[in-house]
Design a protein around this motif. Structure first.
Motif, PDB file in Angstrom:
ATOM      1  N   VAL A   1      -0.066   2.365  -3.686  1.00  0.00           N
ATOM      2  CA  VAL A   1       0.262   2.819  -5.044  1.00  0.00           C
ATOM      3  C   VAL A   1       1.778   2.919  -5.161  1.00  0.00           C
ATOM      4  N   LEU A   2       2.350   2.162  -6.090  1.00  0.00           N
ATOM      5  CA  LEU A   2       3.767   2.251  -6.428  1.00  0.00           C
ATOM      6  C   LEU A   2       3.910   3.192  -7.618  1.00  0.00           C
ATOM      7  N   HIS A   3       4.856   4.119  -7.542  1.00  0.00           N
ATOM      8  CA  HIS A   3       4.990   5.096  -8.625  1.00  0.00           C
ATOM      9  C   HIS A   3       6.381   5.719  -8.545  1.00  0.00           C
ATOM     10  N   PHE A   4       6.619   6.813  -9.299  1.00  0.00           N
ATOM     11  CA  PHE A   4       7.937   7.444  -9.314  1.00  0.00           C
ATOM     12  C   PHE A   4       7.843   8.964  -9.262  1.00  0.00           C
TER      13      PHE A   4
ATOM     14  N   HIS B   1      -4.076  11.828  -8.709  1.00  0.00           N
ATOM     15  CA  HIS B   1      -5.407  11.422  -9.152  1.00  0.00           C
ATOM     16  C   HIS B   1      -5.714   9.976  -8.757  1.00  0.00           C
ATOM     17  N   TYR B   2      -4.696   9.127  -8.711  1.00  0.00           N
ATOM     18  CA  TYR B   2      -4.921   7.760  -8.224  1.00  0.00           C
ATOM     19  C   TYR B   2      -5.111   7.750  -6.711  1.00  0.00           C
ATOM     20  N   LEU B   3      -4.217   8.395  -5.984  1.00  0.00           N
ATOM     21  CA  LEU B   3      -4.288   8.372  -4.522  1.00  0.00           C
ATOM     22  C   LEU B   3      -5.588   8.985  -4.011  1.00  0.00           C
ATOM     23  N   LEU B   4      -5.912  10.172  -4.496  1.00  0.00           N
ATOM     24  CA  LEU B   4      -7.119  10.853  -4.021  1.00  0.00           C
ATOM     25  C   LEU B   4      -8.373  10.181  -4.555  1.00  0.00           C
ATOM     26  N   GLY B   5      -8.282   9.591  -5.745  1.00  0.00           N
ATOM     27  CA  GLY B   5      -9.414   8.831  -6.260  1.00  0.00           C
ATOM     28  C   GLY B   5      -9.715   7.619  -5.397  1.00  0.00           C
TER      29      GLY B   5
ATOM     30  N   GLU C   1      -8.115   3.311   1.919  1.00  0.00           N
ATOM     31  CA  GLU C   1      -6.994   3.972   2.576  1.00  0.00           C
ATOM     32  C   GLU C   1      -5.797   3.851   1.639  1.00  0.00           C
ATOM     33  N   ALA C   2      -5.382   4.967   1.070  1.00  0.00           N
ATOM     34  CA  ALA C   2      -4.331   4.960   0.056  1.00  0.00           C
ATOM     35  C   ALA C   2      -2.970   5.215   0.689  1.00  0.00           C
ATOM     36  N   TRP C   3      -1.972   4.433   0.266  1.00  0.00           N
ATOM     37  CA  TRP C   3      -0.595   4.574   0.716  1.00  0.00           C
ATOM     38  C   TRP C   3       0.291   4.710  -0.510  1.00  0.00           C
ATOM     39  N   TYR C   4       1.320   5.541  -0.397  1.00  0.00           N
ATOM     40  CA  TYR C   4       2.224   5.781  -1.518  1.00  0.00           C
ATOM     41  C   TYR C   4       3.603   5.231  -1.185  1.00  0.00           C
ATOM     42  N   VAL C   5       4.118   4.366  -2.043  1.00  0.00           N
ATOM     43  CA  VAL C   5       5.441   3.776  -1.840  1.00  0.00           C
ATOM     44  C   VAL C   5       6.239   3.901  -3.131  1.00  0.00           C
TER      45      VAL C   5
ATOM     46  N   GLU D   1      -0.251  -6.547   4.658  1.00  0.00           N
ATOM     47  CA  GLU D   1      -1.591  -6.270   5.182  1.00  0.00           C
ATOM     48  C   GLU D   1      -2.504  -5.566   4.186  1.00  0.00           C
ATOM     49  N   ALA D   2      -1.942  -5.039   3.106  1.00  0.00           N
ATOM     50  CA  ALA D   2      -2.755  -4.317   2.124  1.00  0.00           C
ATOM     51  C   ALA D   2      -3.656  -5.279   1.349  1.00  0.00           C
ATOM     52  N   ASP D   3      -4.797  -4.773   0.937  1.00  0.00           N
ATOM     53  CA  ASP D   3      -5.718  -5.567   0.126  1.00  0.00           C
ATOM     54  C   ASP D   3      -5.257  -5.659  -1.324  1.00  0.00           C
ATOM     55  N   GLY D   4      -4.523  -4.644  -1.764  1.00  0.00           N
ATOM     56  CA  GLY D   4      -4.031  -4.663  -3.133  1.00  0.00           C
ATOM     57  C   GLY D   4      -2.978  -3.596  -3.329  1.00  0.00           C
ATOM     58  N   LEU D   5      -2.201  -3.755  -4.385  1.00  0.00           N
ATOM     59  CA  LEU D   5      -1.277  -2.706  -4.786  1.00  0.00           C
ATOM     60  C   LEU D   5      -1.503  -2.393  -6.256  1.00  0.00           C
TER      61      LEU D   5
END
Length: 387
Positions: free
Chosen positions: A9-12, A27-31, A38-42, A105-109
């Motif tokens: 997840v790209l955000h600010f 809500h996006y990450l925990l959802g 497996e959620a990653w925040y960048v 390596e991520a399946d999607g962003l």
């Protein structure tokens, strides 16, 4: 448990360390985690960090990093984040090489709010989802063949917008050939306290005036700000003096503050509320409901937009009375959620809630569970993106 895949997840949320922004990201990450990903925040847009204590951008990011850690660590995400301090060209959290490897390596962003203009390293990810939480502006810029807008949008593979009515006959916004799909704010009611009382005040948290994204189209100018609509309905408290209306807002000057206060609004400083995720949650939970307006750019084009913050009010069992944007084509109004385009409609919503507060409180939380639950919203989004 085997995860379904990695989603970045790209955000600010660190660059703009305000609680409403933080809850949006959570809500996006925990959802995603709830769905088994497996959620990653960048955060790597390179934008200068904002310091709410000074109400200005800053050359230092220590406050922003501390905020991000407080936001993520309680949910087990303390080792799954990276923030790029572009001023000093330093990556905090995950190092630069690990972030680049993660994109490959991520399946999607998910580029939430279109926070990042994608660069070559992002293109290594095969599924690049743009979530446009701020509809109409980018669609018009794209249709006007603005080269920067087209390059920004076209770097993605899938396109979603909170403008659920985009492309409909009653929404004049041009799509420019981009296959925009509808989505809406996800929320997890389990993260919000169940209502137990009947607070006095309708509230909202607002920025009085937004600047920088007004746009002309079809002979009309669309205003990227709420304040013209706030002014239209500023006198509402005087029409229901037995009801309390409170606005957490920084007014631009003493004249505006006096105008708002004389119209019957209680004004509170939003900075302590927005500085902390828990205080923000307590402010919403301690409200009778939300009474608010929407930006002109969402309202007049009948975009179908709905607010992340209003979804939080619903999740907390607090009814919402908000401006008509076309969203009632997609979820019901009249119990727990009311729309208005006139004073009479706004007052009818306020009065209905007063007539049976407990029922509307239950209906608000039920709406959040049925129409905004993160598993449903994000599950549908990822399925449409082939994930």
């Amino acid at each position: 448990m085997t995860k379904r895949g990695k989603i970045v997840v790209l955000h600010f949320a660190a660059q703009m360390p305000l609680a409403g922004v933080g809850w949006q990201a959570l809500h996006y990450l925990l959802g995603l985690e709830k769905l088994g990903y497996e959620a990653w925040y960048v955060e790597d847009s390179g934008a200068n960090p904002y310091d709410p204590r000074a109400n200005s951008v800053s050359m230092e990011c220590a406050y922003n990093l501390a905020y991000l850690r407080r936001m993520l660590e309680p949910y087990g995400l303390g080792s799954r984040w990276s923030y790029w301090d572009a001023i000093n060209d330093v990556h905090h959290g995950l190092p630069r090489a690990r972030v680049r490897g993660l994109f490959a390596e991520a399946d999607g962003l998910i580029n939430l709010c279109g926070a990042t203009r994608l660069r070559e390293e992002h293109l290594a990810c095969p599924v690049r989802i743009l979530v446009d939480t701020d509809p109409v502006y980018e669609q018009i810029k794209y249709a006007q063949a603005d080269p920067a807008a087209r390059g920004y949008v076209d770097a993605h593979t899938h396109f979603f917008s909170y403008g659920e009515n985009l492309g409909a006959a009653d929404c004049p916004v041009p799509l420019g050939g981009v296959p925009w799909r509808p989505t809406r704010p996800p929320v997890d009611p389990a993260l919000w306290p169940e209502p137990g009382d009947q607070p006095r005040c309708f509230t909202t948290v607002a920025t009085w005036e937004n600047k920088g994204k007004n746009i002309d189209f079809g002979g009309a100018r669309y205003i990227w700000s709420k304040h013209p609509n706030f002014l239209r309905f500023l006198d509402l408290p005087g029409r229901r003096p037995q009801t309390c209306f409170r606005m957490a807002v920084l007014t631009p000057d003493a004249g505006v503050e006096r105008q708002v206060a004389e119209a019957g609004w209680q004004i509170v400083d939003p900075r302590p509320i927005s500085a902390d995720l828990t205080r923000y949650q307590q402010f919403i939970a301690g409200s009778r409901g939300e009474f608010t307006v929407a930006k002109d750019i969402y309202v007049r084009p009948n975009s179908g937009w709905f607010s992340d913050r209003s979804a939080c009010y619903l999740a907390a069992g607090r009814p919402v009375v908000t401006m008509r944007t076309g969203f009632s084509k997609f979820y019901p109004v009249g119990r727990g959620l009311f729309e208005f385009a006139s004073h009479d409609e706004a007052l009818a919503g306020i009065d209905a809630i007063a007539g049976d507060y407990a029922a509307h409180s239950r209906a608000a939380r039920a709406l959040a569970a049925e129409y905004f639950d993160s598993s449903r919203v994000l599950g549908a989004l990822l399925a449409e993106a082939g994930l």
